[in-house]
Design a protein around this motif. Structure first.
Motif, PDB file in Angstrom:
ATOM      1  N   HIS A  24      -8.723 -48.839   0.700  1.00  0.00           N
ATOM      2  CA  HIS A  24      -7.816 -48.957  -0.451  1.00  0.00           C
ATOM      3  C   HIS A  24      -7.724 -47.604  -1.161  1.00  0.00           C
ATOM      4  O   HIS A  24      -6.638 -47.148  -1.509  1.00  0.00           O
ATOM      5  CB  HIS A  24      -8.323 -50.038  -1.427  1.00  0.00           C
ATOM      6  N   PHE A  25      -8.861 -46.946  -1.325  1.00  0.00           N
ATOM      7  CA  PHE A  25      -8.905 -45.640  -1.985  1.00  0.00           C
ATOM      8  C   PHE A  25      -8.100 -44.610  -1.191  1.00  0.00           C
ATOM      9  O   PHE A  25      -7.297 -43.868  -1.751  1.00  0.00           O
ATOM     10  CB  PHE A  25     -10.366 -45.192  -2.134  1.00  0.00           C
ATOM     11  N   VAL A  26      -8.305 -44.597   0.141  1.00  0.00           N
ATOM     12  CA  VAL A  26      -7.647 -43.603   1.004  1.00  0.00           C
ATOM     13  C   VAL A  26      -6.144 -43.846   1.119  1.00  0.00           C
ATOM     14  O   VAL A  26      -5.350 -42.910   1.055  1.00  0.00           O
ATOM     15  CB  VAL A  26      -8.304 -43.591   2.409  1.00  0.00           C
ATOM     16  N   TYR A  27      -5.753 -45.112   1.294  1.00  0.00           N
ATOM     17  CA  TYR A  27      -4.338 -45.407   1.549  1.00  0.00           C
ATOM     18  C   TYR A  27      -3.516 -45.676   0.297  1.00  0.00           C
ATOM     19  O   TYR A  27      -2.295 -45.578   0.335  1.00  0.00           O
ATOM     20  CB  TYR A  27      -4.208 -46.604   2.508  1.00  0.00           C
ATOM     21  N   GLN A  28      -4.161 -46.054  -0.819  1.00  0.00           N
ATOM     22  CA  GLN A  28      -3.418 -46.390  -2.033  1.00  0.00           C
ATOM     23  C   GLN A  28      -3.683 -45.391  -3.159  1.00  0.00           C
ATOM     24  O   GLN A  28      -2.758 -44.764  -3.662  1.00  0.00           O
ATOM     25  CB  GLN A  28      -3.797 -47.805  -2.527  1.00  0.00           C
ATOM     26  N   VAL A  29      -4.940 -45.273  -3.567  1.00  0.00           N
ATOM     27  CA  VAL A  29      -5.291 -44.487  -4.750  1.00  0.00           C
ATOM     28  C   VAL A  29      -5.035 -42.988  -4.537  1.00  0.00           C
ATOM     29  O   VAL A  29      -4.350 -42.354  -5.340  1.00  0.00           O
ATOM     30  CB  VAL A  29      -6.759 -44.746  -5.178  1.00  0.00           C
ATOM     31  N   LYS A  37       1.641 -38.085  -8.027  1.00  0.00           N
ATOM     32  CA  LYS A  37       1.503 -37.519  -9.379  1.00  0.00           C
ATOM     33  C   LYS A  37       1.233 -36.019  -9.385  1.00  0.00           C
ATOM     34  O   LYS A  37       1.544 -35.356 -10.362  1.00  0.00           O
ATOM     35  CB  LYS A  37       0.407 -38.265 -10.150  1.00  0.00           C
ATOM     36  N   CYS A  38       0.643 -35.487  -8.325  1.00  0.00           N
ATOM     37  CA  CYS A  38       0.291 -34.059  -8.319  1.00  0.00           C
ATOM     38  C   CYS A  38       1.115 -33.231  -7.335  1.00  0.00           C
ATOM     39  O   CYS A  38       1.039 -32.008  -7.344  1.00  0.00           O
ATOM     40  CB  CYS A  38      -1.193 -33.878  -7.994  1.00  0.00           C
ATOM     41  N   GLY A  39       1.854 -33.875  -6.444  1.00  0.00           N
ATOM     42  CA  GLY A  39       2.716 -33.142  -5.519  1.00  0.00           C
ATOM     43  C   GLY A  39       2.030 -32.580  -4.283  1.00  0.00           C
ATOM     44  O   GLY A  39       2.589 -31.715  -3.610  1.00  0.00           O
ATOM     45  N   TYR A  40       0.836 -33.043  -3.959  1.00  0.00           N
ATOM     46  CA  TYR A  40       0.168 -32.589  -2.741  1.00  0.00           C
ATOM     47  C   TYR A  40       0.659 -33.395  -1.544  1.00  0.00           C
ATOM     48  O   TYR A  40       1.193 -34.486  -1.687  1.00  0.00           O
ATOM     49  CB  TYR A  40      -1.354 -32.776  -2.851  1.00  0.00           C
ATOM     50  N   LYS A  41       0.419 -32.859  -0.350  1.00  0.00           N
ATOM     51  CA  LYS A  41       0.733 -33.557   0.892  1.00  0.00           C
ATOM     52  C   LYS A  41      -0.582 -33.785   1.622  1.00  0.00           C
ATOM     53  O   LYS A  41      -1.272 -32.843   1.982  1.00  0.00           O
ATOM     54  CB  LYS A  41       1.688 -32.700   1.739  1.00  0.00           C
ATOM     55  N   LEU A  42      -0.928 -35.066   1.814  1.00  0.00           N
ATOM     56  CA  LEU A  42      -2.176 -35.424   2.481  1.00  0.00           C
ATOM     57  C   LEU A  42      -1.913 -35.830   3.925  1.00  0.00           C
ATOM     58  O   LEU A  42      -0.853 -36.352   4.242  1.00  0.00           O
ATOM     59  CB  LEU A  42      -2.840 -36.615   1.762  1.00  0.00           C
ATOM     60  N   CYS A  43      -2.906 -35.605   4.771  1.00  0.00           N
ATOM     61  CA  CYS A  43      -2.859 -36.112   6.137  1.00  0.00           C
ATOM     62  C   CYS A  43      -3.953 -37.157   6.249  1.00  0.00           C
ATOM     63  O   CYS A  43      -5.137 -36.860   6.076  1.00  0.00           O
ATOM     64  CB  CYS A  43      -3.085 -34.999   7.150  1.00  0.00           C
ATOM     65  N   ILE A  44      -3.551 -38.392   6.517  1.00  0.00           N
ATOM     66  CA  ILE A  44      -4.486 -39.508   6.588  1.00  0.00           C
ATOM     67  C   ILE A  44      -4.407 -40.127   7.974  1.00  0.00           C
ATOM     68  O   ILE A  44      -3.337 -40.537   8.417  1.00  0.00           O
ATOM     69  CB  ILE A  44      -4.164 -40.556   5.504  1.00  0.00           C
ATOM     70  N   TYR A  45      -5.574 -40.189   8.620  1.00  0.00           N
ATOM     71  CA  TYR A  45      -5.654 -40.796   9.944  1.00  0.00           C
ATOM     72  C   TYR A  45      -5.202 -42.249   9.831  1.00  0.00           C
ATOM     73  O   TYR A  45      -5.585 -42.953   8.927  1.00  0.00           O
ATOM     74  CB  TYR A  45      -7.100 -40.727  10.451  1.00  0.00           C
ATOM     75  N   GLY A  46      -4.360 -42.689  10.752  1.00  0.00           N
ATOM     76  CA  GLY A  46      -3.862 -44.064  10.687  1.00  0.00           C
ATOM     77  C   GLY A  46      -2.519 -44.134   9.989  1.00  0.00           C
ATOM     78  O   GLY A  46      -1.797 -45.102  10.132  1.00  0.00           O
ATOM     79  N   ARG A  47      -2.186 -43.107   9.244  1.00  0.00           N
ATOM     80  CA  ARG A  47      -0.880 -43.065   8.584  1.00  0.00           C
ATOM     81  C   ARG A  47      -0.061 -41.908   9.144  1.00  0.00           C
ATOM     82  O   ARG A  47       1.138 -42.038   9.339  1.00  0.00           O
ATOM     83  CB  ARG A  47      -1.073 -42.877   7.066  1.00  0.00           C
ATOM     84  N   ASP A  48      -0.699 -40.762   9.398  1.00  0.00           N
ATOM     85  CA  ASP A  48       0.028 -39.555   9.803  1.00  0.00           C
ATOM     86  C   ASP A  48      -0.221 -39.129  11.246  1.00  0.00           C
ATOM     87  O   ASP A  48       0.316 -38.138  11.700  1.00  0.00           O
ATOM     88  CB  ASP A  48      -0.326 -38.397   8.861  1.00  0.00           C
ATOM     89  N   ILE A  49      -1.058 -39.856  11.956  1.00  0.00           N
ATOM     90  CA  ILE A  49      -1.242 -39.612  13.390  1.00  0.00           C
ATOM     91  C   ILE A  49      -0.606 -40.808  14.079  1.00  0.00           C
ATOM     92  O   ILE A  49      -0.913 -41.952  13.768  1.00  0.00           O
ATOM     93  CB  ILE A  49      -2.732 -39.433  13.737  1.00  0.00           C
ATOM     94  N   TYR A  50       0.315 -40.542  14.963  1.00  0.00           N
ATOM     95  CA  TYR A  50       1.215 -41.571  15.457  1.00  0.00           C
ATOM     96  C   TYR A  50       0.645 -42.380  16.613  1.00  0.00           C
ATOM     97  O   TYR A  50      -0.092 -41.850  17.443  1.00  0.00           O
ATOM     98  CB  TYR A  50       2.540 -40.919  15.860  1.00  0.00           C
ATOM     99  N   PRO A  51       1.011 -43.652  16.712  1.00  0.00           N
ATOM    100  CA  PRO A  51       0.574 -44.484  17.838  1.00  0.00           C
ATOM    101  C   PRO A  51       1.048 -43.861  19.144  1.00  0.00           C
ATOM    102  O   PRO A  51       2.159 -43.351  19.226  1.00  0.00           O
ATOM    103  CB  PRO A  51       1.286 -45.819  17.597  1.00  0.00           C
ATOM    104  N   GLY A  52       0.193 -43.865  20.131  1.00  0.00           N
ATOM    105  CA  GLY A  52       0.551 -43.292  21.424  1.00  0.00           C
ATOM    106  C   GLY A  52       0.251 -41.808  21.527  1.00  0.00           C
ATOM    107  O   GLY A  52       0.201 -41.261  22.620  1.00  0.00           O
ATOM    108  N   GLU A  53       0.054 -41.163  20.388  1.00  0.00           N
ATOM    109  CA  GLU A  53      -0.263 -39.736  20.391  1.00  0.00           C
ATOM    110  C   GLU A  53      -1.729 -39.573  20.799  1.00  0.00           C
ATOM    111  O   GLU A  53      -2.563 -40.400  20.452  1.00  0.00           O
ATOM    112  CB  GLU A  53      -0.059 -39.197  18.972  1.00  0.00           C
ATOM    113  N   ASP A  54      -2.047 -38.524  21.538  1.00  0.00           N
ATOM    114  CA  ASP A  54      -3.439 -38.264  21.890  1.00  0.00           C
ATOM    115  C   ASP A  54      -4.212 -38.022  20.600  1.00  0.00           C
ATOM    116  O   ASP A  54      -3.940 -37.073  19.875  1.00  0.00           O
ATOM    117  CB  ASP A  54      -3.531 -37.044  22.807  1.00  0.00           C
TER     118      ASP A  54
END
Length: 162
Positions: A24-29, A37-54
């Motif tokens: 919940h903290f990683v995907y929501q908060v 609110k701060c304008g950063y771009k995060l990379c979160i495993y499970g959200r930004d790494i695509y299915p089927g990708e190595d």
């Protein structure tokens, strides 16, 4: 600088009760505070790494395109006998290649750091951790809390688009 992400997030991936809060903290908060609110771009495993990708090369590519690594320290992450691949790569990049800064978020009171991997305890001794306090879970979205101010202090400067 050729980077796409301000931070790559490393967190324990499992299906325990504690993982529910962490996910919940990683995907929501975190996205709500740091992206919305701060304008950063995060990379979160499970959200930004695509299915089927190595997965392995996906993780490495995303880390190389990130300015910071944020590692969520939990008992689960610390007591894990075999650290996750992303954690291995992250610590290698941070310590050996010395090309990325690490931000350690202590999500629960860890107490003793004796069980930690040497590389993690080295980073903790060198720079410390940012501690998540229980009372913050009442208002985790408060951007002005001490916790989020500390996180933002360690993040790269954002280029506000006007």
């Amino acid at each position: 600088d050729g980077k796409i992400y301000d931070a790559y997030i490393i967190y324990p991936k499992s299906h325990t009760n504690e993982a529910g809060f962490v996910e919940h903290f990683v995907y929501q908060v975190m996205p709500d505070i740091l992206e919305n609110k701060c304008g950063y771009k995060l990379c979160i495993y499970g959200r930004d790494i695509y299915p089927g990708e190595d997965t392995a090369s996906g993780i490495e590519k995303r880390m190389q395109k990130s300015r910071r690594l944020i590692i969520l320290l939990t008992h689960q992450l610390i007591n894990c006998k075999e650290p996750a691949y992303d954690q291995h790569i992250a610590l290698y990049n941070a310590l050996i290649q010395n090309d990325i800064k690490v931000i350690l978020l202590e999500m629960e009171t860890i107490g003793s750091y004796e069980k930690l991997q040497e590389s993690l305890s080295f980073i903790i001794k060198k720079q410390g951790t940012i501690k998540w306090k229980e009372q913050q879970s009442v208002h985790p979205q408060s951007i002005n809390s001490k916790f989020w101010k500390q996180v933002r202090y360690h993040m790269p400067l954002t280029l506000k688009s006007s």
